[in-house]
Scaffold this motif. Structure first.
Motif, PDB file in Angstrom:
ATOM      1  N   PHE A  29      -3.329 -14.965  -4.677  1.00 33.30           N
ATOM      2  CA  PHE A  29      -3.817 -13.700  -4.130  1.00 33.30           C
ATOM      3  C   PHE A  29      -2.827 -12.593  -4.476  1.00 33.30           C
ATOM      4  N   GLU A  30      -3.355 -11.395  -4.595  1.00 35.43           N
ATOM      5  CA  GLU A  30      -2.526 -10.272  -5.023  1.00 35.43           C
ATOM      6  C   GLU A  30      -1.543  -9.829  -3.946  1.00 35.43           C
ATOM      7  N   PHE A  31      -1.938  -9.970  -2.670  1.00 40.59           N
ATOM      8  CA  PHE A  31      -1.098  -9.498  -1.575  1.00 40.59           C
ATOM      9  C   PHE A  31      -0.754 -10.639  -0.627  1.00 40.59           C
ATOM     10  N   VAL A  48      -0.190 -15.077 -15.535  1.00 42.11           N
ATOM     11  CA  VAL A  48      -1.142 -14.681 -14.501  1.00 42.11           C
ATOM     12  C   VAL A  48      -1.280 -13.167 -14.434  1.00 42.11           C
ATOM     13  N   MET A  49      -0.316 -12.430 -14.993  1.00 36.67           N
ATOM     14  CA  MET A  49      -0.376 -10.977 -14.957  1.00 36.67           C
ATOM     15  C   MET A  49      -1.506 -10.422 -15.828  1.00 36.67           C
ATOM     16  N   GLN A  53      -1.894  -7.877 -10.949  1.00 35.71           N
ATOM     17  CA  GLN A  53      -0.617  -7.200 -11.115  1.00 35.71           C
ATOM     18  C   GLN A  53       0.550  -7.990 -10.546  1.00 35.71           C
ATOM     19  N   LYS A  54       0.314  -8.768  -9.497  1.00 35.02           N
ATOM     20  CA  LYS A  54       1.385  -9.538  -8.881  1.00 35.02           C
ATOM     21  C   LYS A  54       0.787 -10.671  -8.072  1.00 35.02           C
ATOM     22  N   VAL A  55       1.640 -11.613  -7.655  1.00 35.66           N
ATOM     23  CA  VAL A  55       1.230 -12.729  -6.807  1.00 35.66           C
ATOM     24  C   VAL A  55       1.914 -12.556  -5.459  1.00 35.66           C
ATOM     25  N   GLY A  56       1.104 -12.353  -4.408  1.00 37.43           N
ATOM     26  CA  GLY A  56       1.658 -12.142  -3.080  1.00 37.43           C
ATOM     27  C   GLY A  56       1.545 -13.340  -2.162  1.00 37.43           C
ATOM     28  N   SER A  57       0.571 -14.239  -2.422  1.00 32.31           N
ATOM     29  CA  SER A  57       0.388 -15.433  -1.599  1.00 32.31           C
ATOM     30  C   SER A  57      -0.389 -16.471  -2.400  1.00 32.31           C
ATOM     31  N   ILE A  58      -0.310 -17.734  -1.951  1.00 33.16           N
ATOM     32  CA  ILE A  58      -0.861 -18.858  -2.719  1.00 33.16           C
ATOM     33  C   ILE A  58      -1.460 -19.877  -1.760  1.00 33.16           C
ATOM     34  N   ILE A  59      -2.555 -20.499  -2.178  1.00 31.87           N
ATOM     35  CA  ILE A  59      -3.100 -21.673  -1.496  1.00 31.87           C
ATOM     36  C   ILE A  59      -3.236 -22.786  -2.532  1.00 31.87           C
ATOM     37  N   VAL A  60      -2.582 -23.919  -2.285  1.00 35.39           N
ATOM     38  CA  VAL A  60      -2.695 -25.089  -3.152  1.00 35.39           C
ATOM     39  C   VAL A  60      -3.673 -26.055  -2.497  1.00 35.39           C
ATOM     40  N   SER A  99       9.140 -12.915  -8.049  1.00 36.40           N
ATOM     41  CA  SER A  99       7.878 -12.877  -8.781  1.00 36.40           C
ATOM     42  C   SER A  99       7.474 -14.257  -9.275  1.00 36.40           C
ATOM     43  N   LEU A 100       6.162 -14.431  -9.459  1.00 35.06           N
ATOM     44  CA  LEU A 100       5.574 -15.609 -10.086  1.00 35.06           C
ATOM     45  C   LEU A 100       4.657 -15.123 -11.196  1.00 35.06           C
ATOM     46  N   SER A 101       4.846 -15.652 -12.401  1.00 37.20           N
ATOM     47  CA  SER A 101       4.077 -15.144 -13.536  1.00 37.20           C
ATOM     48  C   SER A 101       3.331 -16.211 -14.310  1.00 37.20           C
TER      49      SER A 101
END
Length: 233
Positions: A29-31, A48-49, A53-60, A99-101
């Motif tokens: 997710f972006e935020f 991923v960019m 624009q950025k990675v704000g949160s993640i669900i695995v 950051s995560l890219s």
């Protein structure tokens, strides 16, 4: 205020990834707190960019995965096992990386785990063997913090620069690592290691919840003695 979301982008897995019968699913997710644009992955992503624009949160949903600080699987590494990561501080405690890219699948092809750590490069010097165990401090096991080469004989591991699974992370998949540069480190220093344990064998992921033992009931207080009546004078 809520963020409007359309149908999330879906990136399919490449042929042969993950092994037969193994599925991988990750959503970014972006935020923070799973807001903003959502992109789903079932295979590796080199940048991923290109999608956000950025990675704000993640669900695995299923994994495990390893995320990288820069595109093309470069820079700091972050192991991502099944679960929710609402902000960057939940996938790392290293303040140097925000950051995560890029993302890559972690193949966990064995329920058994064995790792050899060596004091010097090319598997020389003192050796420490770790079998089916997590080690929060290799000092506590009588080994120094200098680790210049390693052999991941079984299973997949993640090493940390500092005790207690803190600091920069280094992934050890099955294979030989003759020099610390082979696992992406700038110095031969590892002070804690743990297993990356897949849902195929460990249904709760890396950390298995234990049922707390109920405390012993407190003994009932002794009854107060009955007051003795005094005769009237």
């Amino acid at each position: 205020m809520t963020d409007k979301q359309g149908t999330p982008d879906q990136l399919p897995a490449e042929k042969g990834q993950g092994g037969a019968g193994v599925t991988y699913q990750l959503a970014v997710f972006e935020f923070e707190n799973f807001r903003g644009k959502k992109v789903e992955f079932s295979g590796e992503c080199k940048d991923v960019m290109e999608k956000m624009q950025k990675v704000g949160s993640i669900i695995v949903e299923s994994g495990p995965w390893v995320g990288y600080e820069r595109p093309g699987f470069a820079g700091a590494q972050f192991v991502l096992e099944k679960g929710e990561y609402p902000r960057w501080s939940t996938w790392t405690n290293c303040l140097d990386s925000y950051s995560l890219s890029s993302f890559k699948l972690l193949k966990v092809d064995s329920a058994d785990h064995k790792l050899h750590l060596f004091e010097n490069a090319v598997f020389e010097g003192r050796m420490m063997e770790i079998v089916d165990d997590d080690v929060p401090s290799i000092w506590a096991y009588g080994f120094q913090d200098r680790v210049a080469s390693a052999k991941a004989i079984n299973g997949t591991w993640v090493g940390y620069m500092y005790p207690g699974y803190r600091g920069p992370q280094y992934v050890f998949e099955h294979g030989d690592f003759k020099h610390w540069n082979d696992w992406g480190a700038n110095a031969p220093q590892i002070q804690s290691v743990r297993r990356v344990r897949d849902m195929q064998w460990h249904k709760r992921g890396c950390y298995i919840a234990t049922t707390p033992t109920p405390p012993n009931p407190a003994p009932a207080p002794a009854p107060a003695p009955c007051p003795q009546s005094k005769p009237n004078p």
